[in-house]
Write an enzyme that holds these catalytic residues in place. Structure first.
Site, short mmCIF file in Angstrom:
data_model
loop_
_atom_site.label_atom_id
_atom_site.label_comp_id
_atom_site.label_asym_id
_atom_site.label_seq_id
_atom_site.Cartn_x
_atom_site.Cartn_y
_atom_site.Cartn_z
N SER A 150 0.86 -1.18 0.00
CA SER A 150 0.00 0.00 0.00
C SER A 150 0.89 1.23 0.00
CB SER A 150 -0.89 0.03 1.25
OG SER A 150 -1.53 1.28 1.39
N TYR A 163 -1.22 -0.37 10.48
CA TYR A 163 -1.37 -0.76 9.07
C TYR A 163 -0.19 -0.26 8.25
CZ TYR A 163 -3.59 -1.12 4.45
OH TYR A 163 -3.90 -1.42 3.14
#
Length: 269
Positions: A150, A163
């Protein structure tokens, strides 16, 4: 001379292939000729993707797996080899954040939330890649691994530090494993998406979504198929001299001076 992306004769494992980006990756692999092991935590979703592939003339088997289970990597590899004969490609697409842990500032993050996010986004990736590499080595013909990271792993990730840290770990894991196993003919790369609209994407209010979209040079969010195209490229022989790299599929978002500032309800990447 036409350029063809062909995975004919190869077997691919796609973790998280029951929906969204994972399902798109599985279909791209199958369209290119690969037999696909569709791995998901819900059997109905895995079966739906596998059936769609078979309905289009491809070969696919569904595999039910709880990726939080430390034994899942071994079972996925064993089931794939038993059903499809070998493994040539691994794509680790499963992951997530907001659906499991609320967005909050770092000092509010509990230990169990940190651990869960890392299990979902990094630990299972390590375990499944480890088992797949063991199979690659025993088969003796190399292989290709593509992780889904990501842009949260290459930029700051306010209100989602666990995350961001986990996705940054995937970027580092990609480089290290590519370096270590390059001599064995094993390529390892990462695709890092920006804002992609999928069933698991955090809903965003209209005004905030417009602000976010306007911060992207291409002035739109991406879709699962566009990420799958990048994964297919890196898994194919078109990328045969590419390893250890992270390909940003973000509409140019990381080319700008900065994304949106932190807020109480951030939009994840």
């Amino acid at each position: 001379m036409a350029v063809e992306v062909s995975l004919t004769g190869r077997v691919a494992v796609v973790a998280g292939a029951g929906r969204g980006i994972g399902a798109a990756v599985a279909r791209r692999f199958a369209d290119a000729g690969a037999a696909v092991a569709v791995v998901d935590s819900r059997l109905d979703r895995a079966e739906a993707t596998a059936e769609a592939i078979r309905a289009s003339g491809g070969t696919s088997v569904p595999i039910l797996a709880d990726l939080l289970d430390a034994r899942s990597g071994t079972r996925i590899v064993t089931d794939t080899v038993r059903n499809l004969g070998r493994i040539d490609i691994l794509a680790t697409v499963a992951g997530g954040s907001w659906a499991y842990v609320p967005y909050r500032r770092m000092h509010e993050v509990a230990d169990d939330e940190w651990e869960l996010i890392h299990q979902l986004n990094l630990t299972y990736v390590f375990r499944l890649a480890r088992e797949t590499i063991r199979t690659f080595l025993s088969q003796g013909h190399g292989g290709a691994i593509v992780h889904i990271g990501s842009i949260a792993g290459v930029l700051s990730s306010p209100s989602a530090v666990a995350y961001g840290a986990a996705k940054a770990g995937i970027v580092s894991l990609t480089r290290s494993v590519a370096h270590e196993y390059g001599p064995d003919g094993i390529r390892v790369n990462c695709v890092a998406p920006g804002r992609i609209e999928t069933p698991a994407t955090t809903p965003a209010a209209g005004e905030r979504m417009a602000d976010f979209t306007n911060s992207i040079p291409l002035r739109r969010t991406g879709n699962a198929g566009e990420v799958a195209d990048a994964v297919l490229f890196l898994a194919s022989d078109l990328a045969r001299y590419i390893t250890g790299q992270t390909l940003l599929v973000d509409g140019g978002a990381t080319a700008t001076p900065g994304l949106l500032p932190a807020s109480d309800t951030p939009t994840p990447c």
